[in-house]
Design a protein around this motif. Sequence first.
Motif: not given
Length: 339
Positions: A14-41
């Motif tokens: 994410f703009d050079g930041e490392t993130t983790w993208v979690l995708t649920h089988p129903d399509g729901a999607r979560l983006v978490v930055a390693e900085t602060g364990a902050t949810v971006l989306s």
Amino acid sequence: METTARAGLARSTFDGETTWVLTHPDGARLVVAETGATVLSWQAPGADGRLVELLDGYVSAAELAEEDGYRNAVLVPWSNRIRDARYRFAGAAHDLGPAADGSREALHGLLTNGRFARAQMNVRDSDLAVRLVASVAADEHAGYPYSIDVAVSYALGVGSEGESRLGLELTVTNTGDRSAPVALGWHPYLRLPGHDTVDDLELTVPARSRVVTDEAKIPLAGEAAFAGETAPVRYAPLAGSILDQAFTDLVPDDDGVVATVLRSPRTGESLTVEQEPFQARVVHVFTGDTLRRAPRASVAVEPCGFLADAFNRADSAEALALAPGEQRQLVSDIVYRHG
């Protein structure tokens, strides 16, 4: 942002930041930055099946670094502020020092810009969860000479009636050899589809007391900090209400959880922040009027374990202390219902 559409967990940027993208089988999607364990989306299927954004997160790495509004931040080892960045614990005086801008508010703990590592992905029934970990060493931060380990788990799930859920489980372990003051919180900014501002939305807070503060937003001493309210407290609509307000003496529902509801009377859609009443005794509401970007586009509904400035309150001293080897948790869920 590089992402994946497959269910599961993927590393991304994410703009050079490392993130983790979690995708649920129903399509729901979560983006978490390693900085602060902050949810971006957090996106979930809306009424028409298409994904809708439900949290107001940072839109660039620069915003994430600036921490304006502490959007969706995890608050450890305290939430809100500490008067003059000074406190006493177990008979010793501590000075957390000034912030980079010279202010002495000591806002929202020590890890909002800390680095978290991804530990694992978990599958629990129909939920998918990602766990991130960090630590605070006794010699790492001025004014906090205590050692703690921090684990943040976020879970995506679907309820029995088709509602989408985002769950937080925040766990702190005292890894030191003496008791440490620990107060936990979370700072999610809620937004509902089809609303550019919060003015037409309704907010219901199941609380019997409003927290009274001074001009520095520090709760008054003792019982003067609590003003009685008729539960639930309602703002219907939010137009005309400028809120940066904490509530306590929370009232659980029939399921034993405290449920603060943000609802659109036009669409019937709602976001509910659920918190455990004995872990999180306070809910703080902020209508985002002072945000540099998109003021009043979202509402922060913040479950917190203690009042602001709890490190300086005699009525919190005993409950704050976390003994060596012990753990403290904050568990919260955000539930999206689309009518």
